[in-house]
Enzyme design. Structure first.
Site, PDB file in Angstrom:
ATOM      1  N   ARG A  60      57.553  55.033  12.199  1.00 16.88           N
ATOM      2  CA  ARG A  60      58.726  54.181  12.410  1.00 16.88           C
ATOM      3  C   ARG A  60      59.937  54.575  11.587  1.00 16.88           C
ATOM      4  O   ARG A  60      61.049  54.668  12.095  1.00 16.88           O
ATOM      5  CB  ARG A  60      58.398  52.714  12.092  1.00 16.88           C
ATOM      6  CG  ARG A  60      57.663  51.984  13.187  1.00 16.88           C
ATOM      7  CD  ARG A  60      56.793  50.902  12.606  1.00 16.88           C
ATOM      8  NE  ARG A  60      55.683  51.519  11.912  1.00 16.88           N
ATOM      9  CZ  ARG A  60      54.549  51.868  12.504  1.00 16.88           C
ATOM     10  NH1 ARG A  60      54.350  51.574  13.760  1.00 16.88           N
ATOM     11  NH2 ARG A  60      53.581  52.491  11.849  1.00 16.88           N
ATOM     12  N   THR A  61      59.731  54.742  10.273  1.00 19.65           N
ATOM     13  CA  THR A  61      60.892  54.857   9.384  1.00 19.65           C
ATOM     14  C   THR A  61      61.745  56.083   9.715  1.00 19.65           C
ATOM     15  O   THR A  61      62.964  55.997   9.826  1.00 19.65           O
ATOM     16  CB  THR A  61      60.442  54.870   7.911  1.00 19.65           C
ATOM     17  OG1 THR A  61      59.664  53.692   7.692  1.00 19.65           O
ATOM     18  CG2 THR A  61      61.625  54.863   6.967  1.00 19.65           C
ATOM     19  N   LYS A  90      57.526  76.772  -2.737  1.00 16.43           N
ATOM     20  CA  LYS A  90      57.778  77.946  -3.604  1.00 16.43           C
ATOM     21  C   LYS A  90      58.203  77.494  -4.991  1.00 16.43           C
ATOM     22  O   LYS A  90      58.918  78.202  -5.694  1.00 16.43           O
ATOM     23  CB  LYS A  90      58.877  78.813  -2.994  1.00 16.43           C
ATOM     24  CG  LYS A  90      58.623  79.283  -1.584  1.00 16.43           C
ATOM     25  CD  LYS A  90      59.815  80.128  -1.130  1.00 16.43           C
ATOM     26  CE  LYS A  90      59.827  80.344   0.347  1.00 16.43           C
ATOM     27  NZ  LYS A  90      61.124  80.888   0.812  1.00 16.43           N
ATOM     28  N   ARG A 111      61.711  60.221   2.091  1.00 17.13           N
ATOM     29  CA  ARG A 111      60.477  59.503   1.684  1.00 17.13           C
ATOM     30  C   ARG A 111      59.622  60.451   0.851  1.00 17.13           C
ATOM     31  O   ARG A 111      59.536  61.646   1.166  1.00 17.13           O
ATOM     32  CB  ARG A 111      59.707  59.053   2.924  1.00 17.13           C
ATOM     33  CG  ARG A 111      58.278  58.621   2.614  1.00 17.13           C
ATOM     34  CD  ARG A 111      57.581  58.043   3.805  1.00 17.13           C
ATOM     35  NE  ARG A 111      58.112  56.722   4.130  1.00 17.13           N
ATOM     36  CZ  ARG A 111      57.578  55.902   5.042  1.00 17.13           C
ATOM     37  NH1 ARG A 111      56.521  56.275   5.726  1.00 17.13           N
ATOM     38  NH2 ARG A 111      58.121  54.728   5.279  1.00 17.13           N
ATOM     39  N   HIS A 139      60.906  50.260  -1.021  1.00 16.28           N
ATOM     40  CA  HIS A 139      61.173  50.692   0.352  1.00 16.28           C
ATOM     41  C   HIS A 139      62.327  49.816   0.836  1.00 16.28           C
ATOM     42  O   HIS A 139      62.143  48.922   1.670  1.00 16.28           O
ATOM     43  CB  HIS A 139      59.910  50.503   1.193  1.00 16.28           C
ATOM     44  CG  HIS A 139      59.925  51.155   2.542  1.00 16.28           C
ATOM     45  ND1 HIS A 139      61.058  51.700   3.118  1.00 16.28           N
ATOM     46  CD2 HIS A 139      58.917  51.333   3.450  1.00 16.28           C
ATOM     47  CE1 HIS A 139      60.741  52.178   4.324  1.00 16.28           C
ATOM     48  NE2 HIS A 139      59.457  51.979   4.538  1.00 16.28           N
TER      49      HIS A 139
HETATM   50  C1  NCD Z   1      55.180  50.988   5.395  1.00 17.22           C
HETATM   51  C2  NCD Z   1      55.337  52.048   4.343  1.00 17.22           C
HETATM   52  O1  NCD Z   1      55.452  53.239   4.635  1.00 17.22           O
HETATM   53  O2  NCD Z   1      55.376  51.647   3.185  1.00 17.22           O
HETATM   54  N1  NCD Z   1      55.421  51.414   6.707  1.00 17.22           N
HETATM   55  C3  NCD Z   1      56.713  51.454   7.191  1.00 17.22           C
HETATM   56  O3  NCD Z   1      57.594  52.007   6.585  1.00 17.22           O
HETATM   57  N2  NCD Z   1      56.960  50.846   8.342  1.00 17.22           N
HETATM   58  C4  NCD Z   1      53.951  50.176   5.251  1.00 17.22           C
HETATM   59  C5  NCD Z   1      52.617  50.821   5.210  1.00 17.22           C
HETATM   60  O4  NCD Z   1      52.472  52.050   5.251  1.00 17.22           O
HETATM   61  O5  NCD Z   1      51.640  50.058   5.132  1.00 17.22           O
END
Ligand code: NCD
Length: 320
Positions: A60-61, A90, A111, A139
């Protein structure tokens, strides 16, 4: 915060007014999305390029950031597997990677599995970096879209009773929700987790710190329980997140906690009619698919809201 040109790294960066102004902008973005679907595409970020650097799995993100940029007329370069296919292999430092990519694009979404790694790269970047999740830390954009969903559905944030259910120790999403929601008066948190996975002490302090001045005693706005059935009827918001297996020392360690709190159809029989269920997804057994048909389920709407919220953020960071 002035937004324009700033890194978005921590949920703490936002005050209440900034949140509400972001939500108002996200509302407008829903219209931009609807227009785009009818063929009238936005040019708000025309000429701008975003790089997405993902060092950890995502469905999703990453797509949400990318779709947000595309819906605004911007463009995207993306690496979903930075860990294995970038120069970090590297032994390049995160700082050099940040500095390099910032020479080519206008904004970075990132991320990383380590807490603080996004901030580290951001320090070397002269373009805004947006945190798409750093380890068990924060997040912010997920927290924002969760709270946006609650705000839209309930029409307010003040005075709600919010149940945070699951892995309160490692879930960065639940951490971000705590920080954002505790900015609103009279929000009461019901923290449901096994005792080994309780909310970290600093976050409990954050709840108490934020309510100073609104006539609450520290500790007055959260309770910690280990039994979901005993509290489900009190909740306005039922916020579920899976056990964060990848953050445990071993998979076996995480397995011990799986399946302890299941928001099943049976459990939902006791919940308020007006309650809503939110979840960042992915889910496992804690949120069975039998609940998807429950009119209180909002987790797929959240996905939709996520694009609008990220559009609002990208616009504010890049143009105004
Ligand atoms: C979450 C995450 O990556 O922290 N997912 C997300 O971003 N929609 C939650 C999770 O992984 O449980």
């Amino acid at each position: 915060m002035k937004f324009k040109g700033e890194h978005i790294l921590f949920t703490q960066q936002f005050d209440k007014e900034e949140l509400l102004s972001l939500f108002a902008e996200a509302k407008k973005m829903e219209k931009v999305i609807a227009d785009a679907k009818k063929g009238k595409e936005s040019k708000i970020l025309e000429g701008k390029i975003m790089a997405t650097l993902f060092f950890e799995p995502s469905t999703r993100t990453r797509f949400s950031f990318e779709v947000a940029m595309l819906r605004l007329g911007g463009r995207v370069v993306s690496n979903p597997d930075m860990l294995n296919t970038s120069s970090l292999k590297k032994m390049e430092s995160l700082e050099d990677t940040g500095r390099t990519i910032a020479e080519m694009v206008d904004v970075i979404a990132m991320r990383h599995p380590e807490m603080g790694a996004v901030a580290k790269l951001a320090k070397a970047s002269r373009v805004p970096v947006i945190n798409g999740g750093d380890g068990a830390g924060d997040h912010p954009t997920q927290g924002l879209l969760d709270v946006y969903t609650i705000w839209k559905e309930k029409g307010r944030l003040e005075g709600l009773t919010v149940g945070l259910i699951g892995d309160l120790k490692y879930s960065r999403v639940l951490h971000s929700q705590v920080i954002l929601l505790s900015k609103f008066k009279g929000v009461k948190f019901v923290l449901v987790s096994p005792k080994e996975l309780k909310l970290p002490a600093e976050l409990k302090k954050e709840i108490s710190r934020n309510i100073t001045g609104v006539n609450h005693l520290p500790g007055d706005t959260f309770v910690e329980v280990e039994n979901l059935a005993s509290v489900i009827a009190d909740l306005d918001v039922i916020s579920v997140n899976r056990i964060q297996t990848e953050r445990f020392s071993s998979e076996a360690e995480a397995e011990k906690f799986r399946g302890k709190f299941v928001v099943s159809r049976e459990v939902m029989k006791k919940a308020k009619k007006s309650a809503i269920i939110i979840c960042p997804l992915p889910r496992r057994e804690e949120l069975p698919t039998e609940v998807d048909a429950d009119p209180r389920a909002r987790y797929f709407e959240q996905v939709k809201n996520g694009v609008a919220v990220r559009m609002a953020l990208l616009k504010k960071v890049l143009v105004r």
